[in-house]
Design a protein around this motif. Sequence first.
Motif, mmCIF file in Angstrom:
data_model
loop_
_atom_site.group_PDB
_atom_site.id
_atom_site.type_symbol
_atom_site.label_atom_id
_atom_site.label_comp_id
_atom_site.label_asym_id
_atom_site.label_seq_id
_atom_site.Cartn_x
_atom_site.Cartn_y
_atom_site.Cartn_z
ATOM 1 N N LEU A 88 14.055 -38.143 26.573
ATOM 2 C CA LEU A 88 12.651 -37.761 26.445
ATOM 3 C C LEU A 88 11.987 -38.056 27.788
ATOM 4 O O LEU A 88 11.522 -39.161 28.039
ATOM 5 C CB LEU A 88 11.991 -38.540 25.305
ATOM 6 C CG LEU A 88 12.513 -38.217 23.904
ATOM 7 C CD1 LEU A 88 12.018 -39.234 22.880
ATOM 8 C CD2 LEU A 88 12.096 -36.802 23.493
ATOM 9 N N ASN A 89 11.979 -37.066 28.662
ATOM 10 C CA ASN A 89 11.535 -37.244 30.046
ATOM 11 C C ASN A 89 10.076 -36.838 30.206
ATOM 12 O O ASN A 89 9.718 -35.682 29.967
ATOM 13 C CB ASN A 89 12.384 -36.397 30.995
ATOM 14 C CG ASN A 89 13.821 -36.879 31.074
ATOM 15 O OD1 ASN A 89 14.101 -38.068 30.912
ATOM 16 N ND2 ASN A 89 14.751 -35.965 31.316
ATOM 17 N N ALA A 90 9.256 -37.782 30.635
ATOM 18 C CA ALA A 90 7.836 -37.511 30.882
ATOM 19 C C ALA A 90 7.472 -37.972 32.281
ATOM 20 O O ALA A 90 8.150 -38.826 32.870
ATOM 21 C CB ALA A 90 6.969 -38.210 29.842
ATOM 22 N N VAL A 103 -5.372 -37.138 30.413
ATOM 23 C CA VAL A 103 -4.994 -35.952 29.641
ATOM 24 C C VAL A 103 -3.484 -35.954 29.450
ATOM 25 O O VAL A 103 -2.728 -36.121 30.413
ATOM 26 C CB VAL A 103 -5.425 -34.663 30.365
ATOM 27 C CG1 VAL A 103 -4.968 -33.430 29.579
ATOM 28 C CG2 VAL A 103 -6.946 -34.634 30.555
ATOM 29 N N TYR A 104 -3.068 -35.766 28.196
ATOM 30 C CA TYR A 104 -1.650 -35.603 27.892
ATOM 31 C C TYR A 104 -1.386 -34.131 27.576
ATOM 32 O O TYR A 104 -2.094 -33.519 26.768
ATOM 33 C CB TYR A 104 -1.221 -36.464 26.704
ATOM 34 C CG TYR A 104 0.192 -36.144 26.244
ATOM 35 C CD1 TYR A 104 1.277 -36.439 27.054
ATOM 36 C CD2 TYR A 104 0.425 -35.504 25.027
ATOM 37 C CE1 TYR A 104 2.575 -36.121 26.659
ATOM 38 C CE2 TYR A 104 1.711 -35.191 24.620
ATOM 39 C CZ TYR A 104 2.784 -35.497 25.446
ATOM 40 O OH TYR A 104 4.056 -35.167 25.059
ATOM 41 N N ILE A 141 -2.853 -37.146 34.570
ATOM 42 C CA ILE A 141 -2.061 -36.344 33.633
ATOM 43 C C ILE A 141 -0.747 -37.030 33.294
ATOM 44 O O ILE A 141 -0.069 -37.560 34.172
ATOM 45 C CB ILE A 141 -1.754 -34.956 34.234
ATOM 46 C CG1 ILE A 141 -3.044 -34.165 34.444
ATOM 47 C CG2 ILE A 141 -0.789 -34.165 33.350
ATOM 48 C CD1 ILE A 141 -2.841 -32.865 35.205
ATOM 49 N N VAL A 142 -0.405 -37.006 32.011
ATOM 50 C CA VAL A 142 0.957 -37.280 31.551
ATOM 51 C C VAL A 142 1.450 -36.020 30.855
ATOM 52 O O VAL A 142 0.714 -35.402 30.081
ATOM 53 C CB VAL A 142 1.021 -38.486 30.595
ATOM 54 C CG1 VAL A 142 2.339 -38.499 29.818
ATOM 55 C CG2 VAL A 142 0.879 -39.799 31.359
ATOM 56 N N THR A 143 2.673 -35.622 31.141
ATOM 57 C CA THR A 143 3.247 -34.449 30.476
ATOM 58 C C THR A 143 4.703 -34.689 30.120
ATOM 59 O O THR A 143 5.429 -35.362 30.858
ATOM 60 C CB THR A 143 3.124 -33.185 31.364
ATOM 61 O OG1 THR A 143 3.628 -32.051 30.643
ATOM 62 C CG2 THR A 143 3.900 -33.331 32.662
#
Length: 430
Positions: A88-90, A103-104, A141-143
């Motif tokens: 699960l790469n973020a 913001v995600y 930002i996190v994505t």
Amino acid sequence: MKSNNQSILALSLVVCLSGLSAPSFAQKSSQAKAQDWPQARFEQNNYQSTSTVADVAQFMAALQKKDKSLTTYQPKTAPRNTETGQALNAWRLAATGKDPLRVYINAGIHAGEVEGKDAMQIILRELVQGKYPEIRQAIEIVTLPTYNSDGADAQDPLNRRHQPNPDHGVGPRENVFGIDLNRDMMKAAAANTRWMLAMYQDFQPAAVFDLHTTNGSYHGFHITYEPAWATGGDAPLQALNRKMLTDVRATMLPRGMPTYDYGNFRFNKDKQIVAWESAFSSPNLVSNYPTLQYALGILVESYVYRSFKDRIEDNRLYVVELLRWLAANKEQVKREQFAAKARWADQWKNNGARLPLRTEMSFAETYSFEVVDPVKDANGQIIGEKSRTKMDLPAYVAFKAVDEIRVPQGYLVDPAYTEKLRPILEAHGL
């Protein structure tokens, strides 16, 4: 193989014979600089395939070398892998200004809906390149572009054949255990969902985007959207959520991108179109859940019948415009979130807290729609249109709370279920 001098001579001869000017030094320099930046999988092979988990990781690793403020992201207490061991790469891109809005952005939750995953790589590259300084200053930002990471690598040309896909195909809707991850926010049965809930506690986003593709309405909008609707959400905060999307709608329409609330046409018993209506207000969806965490939520749905290339570009343009709106309205968003928390605290303190048991769709406005009469091939892809008919229709794209009850002081749980229930409640921050 020709020598380098022979190649240059041949190029010069072609230029002279064609009457064209040779590229200037500035053009050559610009082309060289463009090649220095990482390229997404679809850019490398002319849209023949979408990215795998490894492709995205490789792209991001190369991008991190350009800007140290882009880092890998792992929420505290969150699983690092799915149940099958898939990563699960973020990634987290820090803002350049102080006190940013967080913001995600989620993509690939349905692994057949791939354009958001690919668009996010381009958006992060553009931000690192400095293309949107107002966003970069105001937004952190996190994505997680490959949220359904098991499905992201299970690409097959037989999946979702009704949409124009890259030659190598796309992934399935569910994860390997048959779970629709976009219906799991409350139960948190999947490792992916527990990752997201841990992200809420750790990152505390002010807004959450979830990027999808529609399943097959013939409406012609390039993007349909929906704000976060769920029983118990703060009404003024939800109103700001809707204002954000209608503001962006007004901005995008003159630029050739028609957008509207996610939904479908409503038919009467004679199969005549009588209205447009939205679909969901349940908190088990990723885009609705944020309202229970005092955050804005946005469902983004690409029009399934546009080309793979167009869907990526639609996502890029729309997500950037959403981020621009948030950057321009950062202080208002923060004030409304603070006020929403204060309203609930006051209601609880004064023993007046109430919550609805359900919601009902309500009339929002009358809007002019284009009804597409499609021509489809054997796979269900639109290959032409017989006609487009304009219709002014009532739009039932809002929800109202009904059957409110007073919130109890607490709940009694049978001891036989406490050990099963406790980790779920804790995952939700309760």
